[in-house]
Design a protein around this motif. Structure first.
Motif, PDB file in Angstrom:
ATOM      1  N   THR A  20      39.508  43.850  46.035  1.00  0.00           N
ATOM      2  CA  THR A  20      40.577  43.872  45.050  1.00  0.00           C
ATOM      3  C   THR A  20      40.026  43.475  43.675  1.00  0.00           C
ATOM      4  O   THR A  20      39.275  42.507  43.567  1.00  0.00           O
ATOM      5  N   LYS A  21      40.426  44.189  42.634  1.00  0.00           N
ATOM      6  CA  LYS A  21      39.974  43.882  41.278  1.00  0.00           C
ATOM      7  C   LYS A  21      40.711  42.662  40.724  1.00  0.00           C
ATOM      8  O   LYS A  21      41.867  42.403  41.072  1.00  0.00           O
ATOM      9  N   ILE A  22      40.062  41.945  39.830  1.00  0.00           N
ATOM     10  CA  ILE A  22      40.645  40.735  39.254  1.00  0.00           C
ATOM     11  C   ILE A  22      41.920  41.062  38.468  1.00  0.00           C
ATOM     12  O   ILE A  22      42.881  40.281  38.478  1.00  0.00           O
ATOM     13  N   GLU A  23      41.973  42.212  37.810  1.00  0.00           N
ATOM     14  CA  GLU A  23      43.171  42.575  37.056  1.00  0.00           C
ATOM     15  C   GLU A  23      44.387  42.697  37.976  1.00  0.00           C
ATOM     16  O   GLU A  23      45.511  42.313  37.600  1.00  0.00           O
ATOM     17  N   ASP A  24      44.169  43.209  39.188  1.00  0.00           N
ATOM     18  CA  ASP A  24      45.274  43.326  40.144  1.00  0.00           C
ATOM     19  C   ASP A  24      45.707  41.961  40.663  1.00  0.00           C
ATOM     20  O   ASP A  24      46.892  41.736  40.923  1.00  0.00           O
ATOM     21  N   VAL A  25      44.753  41.044  40.801  1.00  0.00           N
ATOM     22  CA  VAL A  25      45.091  39.694  41.250  1.00  0.00           C
ATOM     23  C   VAL A  25      45.854  38.947  40.161  1.00  0.00           C
ATOM     24  O   VAL A  25      46.801  38.195  40.451  1.00  0.00           O
ATOM     25  N   ILE A  26      45.468  39.135  38.906  1.00  0.00           N
ATOM     26  CA  ILE A  26      46.202  38.516  37.796  1.00  0.00           C
ATOM     27  C   ILE A  26      47.655  39.002  37.794  1.00  0.00           C
ATOM     28  O   ILE A  26      48.603  38.213  37.652  1.00  0.00           O
ATOM     29  N   ALA A  27      47.835  40.305  37.965  1.00  0.00           N
ATOM     30  CA  ALA A  27      49.192  40.857  37.995  1.00  0.00           C
ATOM     31  C   ALA A  27      49.972  40.297  39.191  1.00  0.00           C
ATOM     32  O   ALA A  27      51.158  39.938  39.060  1.00  0.00           O
TER      33      ALA A  27
END
Length: 507
Positions: free
Chosen positions: A286-293
């Motif tokens: 999973t990409k960090i941008e998706d985890v932030i969201a």
């Protein structure tokens, strides 16, 4: 009865350009400049969850004298310089000779060490020891779950016992088991017969975790096998895929009591179980941008862990990657901590400036550019410490360690913990001593692939395996394998015949 113990431990990532030198073993062994044995080992490991902690307790329970000779280890990194290996091996052999008569040996090895001359360094170590003690001396070897076990290693050890867990929370138990079994062998109570199988299979760390399926169920079947009459022990080694050597990958061993047919039959059975689950061992990243969201959509769930396994120092990565850090700063994410980054320069700069100062920092990405670019920014020095700590979680419980001068910096709303020595962030204590208790944070980016689950897992509401670049990235497409035997799954999807039969892979 006297039993000698010791060994050299290193997990070698052949895809990194960071060589491993003698000084690394001296620093990371924490046993003095000579990497002492004897009372130094007793003092450091007695009552701990380390392998030698188990050797000590097992020897005491068996009523035998333990003679520790050498406990040399270095943080995972690149190929071990031959001079360092030769020096440590020579030191072990010299101390073995000086120790006088012993009845057996406990060898504390990792199983994935590569030197400039030896792709199978543990095999070379075992061969030298076997030459010194002769063919009749009983040897029990303990190995990491990530060992790339070779036929040579299995042949030279009477019994190999590997860790059953990942995270490795059973190191002390396996050391204890090894000491008890060796004592029984010396007394003639058991006659171990060991069967070895090597599978045409490579796997990546995230799904090797024994807290997750399918490994959790597989290990329950292994434990049931070990309870069957005549079976002394069984080992599943998932291998270390970041070592490009012929024998990288999955292997298994089953040891029976004076029953070759039983050992062979159970080894075939266990190998078949593993082969059946091969498709389930591929991770989802999973990409960090998706985890932030995700974190912003679930603000009250509790701690979210982003496991930056691609930059895991426990597998030879530099631990100074900045991809997730940069994304968090750009997103102005509140309540995040990133750690522990290996950045001696920034740690020293923060210590020189003092708590409360603001420094012009160049954070991370100093070892290479494979894990991001340096973050050049002003950073507030929130906390400082000397980096000394004791493991409080189940892995290496009770062992003292030192990551050197450490600092907690704040950039925007993001905390970054930087240290002078590379250490995998598998214990919450590595953050707590720097004033960054993860239980009070929303998101923790951890330089770890799986080991963090032992101590962080109980306080984490969600865990994501990171889609970040690096030399420990759990993605076979990232690496150019040149030495590993072929065909091997999943690099190859054919060439195995109609079905895998472990009998065809007997060594």
């Amino acid at each position: 009865m006297r039993i000698a113990s010791g060994g050299i431990q290193h997990e070698t990532n052949t895809f990194t350009n960071m060589p491993t030198r003698l000084a690394d073993f001296v620093r990371d062994s924490n046993c003095g400049p000579e990497i002492a044995g004897g009372q130094t080992v007793f003092k450091r490991y007695r009552g701990t969850g380390a392998i030698h902690g188990g050797y000590i307790s097992g020897a005491e329970a068996a009523g035998v004298e333990l003679v520790p000779l050498l406990c040399a280890k270095a943080q995972p990194s690149g190929i071990v310089e031959q001079a360092a290996f030769d020096m440590l091996l020579g030191r072990f052999l010299d101390r073995l000779q000086q120790a006088g008569p012993v009845d057996g040996l406990l060898l504390d090895l990792h199983g994935a060490m590569v030197t400039e001359q030896h792709d199978d360094a543990e095999g070379a170590f075992l061969a030298a020891v076997r030459d010194a003690v002769g063919p009749d001396m009983p040897i029990v070897t303990t190995l990491d779950l990530h060992a790339n076990i070779t036929a040579r290693m299995a042949e030279l050890s009477n019994v190999i016992i590997g860790f059953d867990t990942y995270p490795h929370v059973d190191m002390g138990e396996r050391g204890h088991e090894a000491a008890l079994l060796l004592a029984r062998m010396i007394r003639g109570e058991v006659q171990p017969v060991q069967a070895y199988r090597q599978l045409p299979l490579l796997t990546m760390p995230p799904m090797q975790c024994t807290l997750r399926e399918p490994m959790q169920s597989l290990m329950q079947r292994v434990f049931q096998m070990e309870r069957e009459p005549g079976v002394l022990t069984a080992t599943v080694s998932m291998g270390f895929p970041f070592a490009d050597i012929k024998d990288a990958g999955v292997s298994i061993l089953v040891t029976a009591d004076n029953d070759r047919a039983l050992a062979e039959r159970k080894a075939d059975e266990l190998a078949s179980w593993l082969w059946e689950i091969r498709d389930e061992l591929q991770p989802k990243l999973t990409k960090i941008e998706d985890v932030i969201a995700f974190a912003r959509q679930h603000p009250d769930d509790g701690l979210i862990v982003f496991a930056d396994g691609s930059d895991n120092p426990g597998g030879g990565a530099p631990a100074d990657g900045t991809v997730a850090l940069r994304a968090l700063i750009d997103a102005n994410f509140e309540g995040a901590v990133v750690g522990v980054l290996f950045d001696p320069e920034t740690a020293a700069q923060a210590h020189a400036a003092g708590v409360g100062a603001t420094i012009d920092a160049k954070i991370g990405a100093k070892c290479n550019r494979l894990h991001g670019e340096p973050v050049i920014t002003k950073a507030y020095v929130k906390a400082l410490c000397d980096g000394r700590f004791r493991y409080r979680g189940p892995m290496n419980h009770g062992v003292e360690d030192n990551r050197g001068p450490t600092a907690t910096l704040v950039v925007g709303c993001v905390e970054i913990v930087v240290s002078t020595q590379r250490r995998q962030t598998w214990d919450t204590e590595l953050l707590k001593i720097a004033g960054a208790d993860p239980a009070d944070r929303k998101l923790a980016v951890l330089k770890s692939a799986v080991h963090f689950r032992a101590h962080f897992g109980p306080i984490a509401a969600h865990i994501f395996d990171a889609d970040t670049p690096g030399i420990h990235r759990p993605d076979f497409a990232t690496f150019d394998y040149r030495k590993v035997r072929r065909p091997i799954y999943p690099l190859d999807h054919s060439g195995f015949g109609n079905a895998f039969t472990s009998a065809a892979k007997r060594q």
